[in-house]
Write an enzyme that holds these catalytic residues in place. Structure first.
Site, PDB file in Angstrom:
ATOM      1  N   ARG A  14       0.838  -1.189   0.000  1.00 61.29           N
ATOM      2  CA  ARG A  14       0.000   0.000   0.000  1.00 61.29           C
ATOM      3  C   ARG A  14       0.886   1.258   0.000  1.00 61.29           C
ATOM      4  NH1 ARG A  14      -0.677   4.635   2.601  1.00 61.29           N
ATOM      5  NH2 ARG A  14      -0.233   3.580   4.558  1.00 61.29           N
ATOM      6  N   ASP A  15       1.600   1.473   1.104  1.00 62.54           N
ATOM      7  CA  ASP A  15       2.364   2.702   1.259  1.00 62.54           C
ATOM      8  C   ASP A  15       3.549   2.745   0.304  1.00 62.54           C
ATOM      9  OD1 ASP A  15       3.043   5.158   2.264  1.00 62.54           O
ATOM     10  OD2 ASP A  15       3.595   4.480   4.253  1.00 62.54           O
ATOM     11  N   HIS A 208       4.208   3.624  12.938  1.00 58.70           N
ATOM     12  CA  HIS A 208       4.472   3.725  11.503  1.00 58.70           C
ATOM     13  C   HIS A 208       5.529   4.806  11.312  1.00 58.70           C
ATOM     14  CE1 HIS A 208       2.996   3.688   7.187  1.00 58.70           C
ATOM     15  NE2 HIS A 208       3.510   4.911   7.228  1.00 58.70           N
ATOM     16  N   HIS A 210       8.743   6.461   9.143  1.00 53.22           N
ATOM     17  CA  HIS A 210       9.504   6.567   7.896  1.00 53.22           C
ATOM     18  C   HIS A 210      10.958   6.829   8.241  1.00 53.22           C
ATOM     19  CE1 HIS A 210       6.426   6.658   4.596  1.00 53.22           C
ATOM     20  NE2 HIS A 210       5.673   6.590   5.673  1.00 53.22           N
ATOM     21  N   CYS A 241       4.964   9.490   0.873  1.00 58.01           N
ATOM     22  CA  CYS A 241       3.653  10.129   0.879  1.00 58.01           C
ATOM     23  C   CYS A 241       3.596  11.073  -0.301  1.00 58.01           C
ATOM     24  CB  CYS A 241       3.445  10.901   2.179  1.00 58.01           C
ATOM     25  SG  CYS A 241       1.955  11.918   2.180  1.00 58.01           S
ATOM     26  N   ASN A 250       9.400   3.866   4.249  1.00 60.86           N
ATOM     27  CA  ASN A 250       9.130   3.333   5.574  1.00 60.86           C
ATOM     28  C   ASN A 250      10.395   2.658   6.084  1.00 60.86           C
ATOM     29  OD1 ASN A 250       5.947   3.204   6.073  1.00 60.86           O
ATOM     30  ND2 ASN A 250       6.340   2.921   3.902  1.00 60.86           N
TER      31      ASN A 250
END
Lengths: 315, 315
Positions: A14-15, A208, A210, A241, A250
């Site tokens: 996803r990210d 979460h 980064h 992002c 991440n």
């Protein structure tokens, strides 16, 4: 001696993928997912239910979730920015839905196109829809830009704490804090997690981080000390992002698992097989820069592989 | 509020350069050193007094030390593997001499060509020579491979503790633990530092972590929590060990300073000027891969520059 378990949520699908220009074929996403599943990873944030015109990389979200659910023991997290996305995420069979809410008002307007109050109202609607539909799906409030924002800069800690409180009142099962842009430092992380833990207790879990500015694993260590036992990470450190310039990556799943297993925690993940998955990912994304160190450096000579007991490859 | 001071020792000119094939001209070394001095860095491990046929990069050690000593407020550390090197290091005007001793017997024989016992005897000779020569130079025992070794694998913690004890008995002013090959993890680091602190007290100070497997800054955080306030680091993460295959990169000075300053510690270093120094280093070593993240990502929007008060550029 029983080792303390730690849960890894692989968010790269996803990210990691959402920031790429290329669209990865569904079959390749599932090969990636299966490779990490073979290594013992059981939780995946597998897709985002957003309009395909905004994120064409996520057009196959329902297919990816269905493919993931075919694997034994898997728990599928998905991201949904609003009620419409959440309805699709529920229908697709998500076990956990993460609704992102920005702690930064400026980031909230730019990224989710809502004020923070509107986001909380949407969260309440999602929780009601879940209940009315008879779903058992867990709803997590993912508090993004909790440690600062590239648009507005500092985000007052009081506002983060209040937003978490509002999310829990709105019906969220969990709150998780996200350092969306890689601004967090360990002192700040300890301070803010402690404050949110005071109001949320065990309903604060996920972390979460980064690694944009190199502090990703140090921040993980900081919350590990506070009892947090669930971490988002992305294979090869893929991620970022789209609305946060300069944000990329991440914490790399393989480096985080290396840290945790070395420290004596039990992630249930076979690190050799996870590094194999990282190598597969590199072939699926030719030309893509991957981050993380352990895949290139290799495990220490005396690394204790007796941890690797839960994974099917050793079963 | 007075901030808790932390001392950074820039070791790139020694640990960073010694692994390179190229020989960096003395003038370039001094430009590097001056750039970091402008940023507020005051301690440098500037050179290694070893036979030029072993490390041609260090042939100008005495010149570099002399050049460094010309800068105001500087404290010059040098490395010397034996009595002969230490005599040269004393004569050159080193403020601190680091004598490396391997905790791993296998690494000791390969790297220093001595058993651990012979290393301790050499350390005793160096301390006596210092005293007999009337020098005030501090002698540090740098315990390398304290957390594992690429040749022998695990290094028993009892042996590390005993070696530290022997070094202090032999007359070392300080012991410092080094993760020469990037094997350490935060749990191990906390355990071993606590044990050595029990016997060494404040005579345990330095921490020397490599970021080979991504845990460098997490390990720094782990010992920071134990009260350690002096850290080795290398601009751009340059570094490694010629006898430890795969080992590369100390923690990057700029990333460590970013972590410490963000957490509210006072390094006395202007991070903007330090990033300038990193950019200069990149031009001095064309084609060389530099590590670290903050130089590329930039400081957070709200980063508090009021820390930058001690450096001459702001004086």
């Amino acid at each position: 001696m029983t080792k303390d378990p730690v849960t890894i949520v692989e968010v790269g699908l996803r990210d990691g993928l959402q920031i790429l220009d290329r669209v990865v074929p569904t079959a390749d996403k599932l090969r990636w997912l299966e490779a990490e599943h073979r290594a013992g990873v059981r939780r995946f944030e597998a897709a985002s239910f957003v309009p395909p015109r905004l994120l064409p990389q996520m057009v196959d979200a329902a297919e990816v979730v269905a493919g993931a659910r075919a694997l034994p023991g898997i728990v599928v997290h998905t991201l949904a920015p609003n009620l419409k996305g959440a309805m699709a995420a529920l229908a697709a069979g998500s076990d956990v839905i993460v609704l992102p809410l920005s702690a930064s008002e400026a980031h909230s307007r730019a990224n989710i196109r809502k004020t923070r109050e509107e986001s909380v109202e949407e969260l309440a609607r999602v929780c009601r829809a879940r209940d009315e539909g008879g779903y058992k799906t867990r709803i997590d409030a993912g508090i993004s830009t909790a440690f600062g924002c590239t648009i507005q800069g500092a985000v007052p800690e009081d506002e983060v704490v209040r937003l978490c409180e509002s999310c829990l009142e709105a019906g969220a099962d969990r709150v998780a804090l996200a350092d969306t842009v890689g601004y967090a430092n360990p002192a700040q992380v300890r301070r803010l997690y402690s404050r949110v833990k005071d109001i949320a207790g065990d309903r604060l879990q996920g972390a979460h981080f980064h690694d944009t500015r190199g502090l990703g694993l140090a921040n993980c260590l900081a919350v590990l000390d506070l009892g947090i036992r669930e971490f988002d990470a992305s294979l090869g450190g893929l991620g970022g992002c789209p609305h946060a310039p300069g944000a990329s990556g991440n914490v790399a799943t393989e480096d985080l698992v290396f840290m945790l297993e070395s420290m004596g925690f039990d992630t249930g993940i076979d690190l050799d097989a996870l590094i194999e998955a990282q190598r597969l990912l590199a072939t699926l994304l030719p030309g893509q820069t991957l981050h993380g160190k352990i895949a290139a450096a290799g495990l220490p000579k005396h690394f204790d592989r007796s941890h690797f007991h839960r994974s099917p490859v050793h079963a």
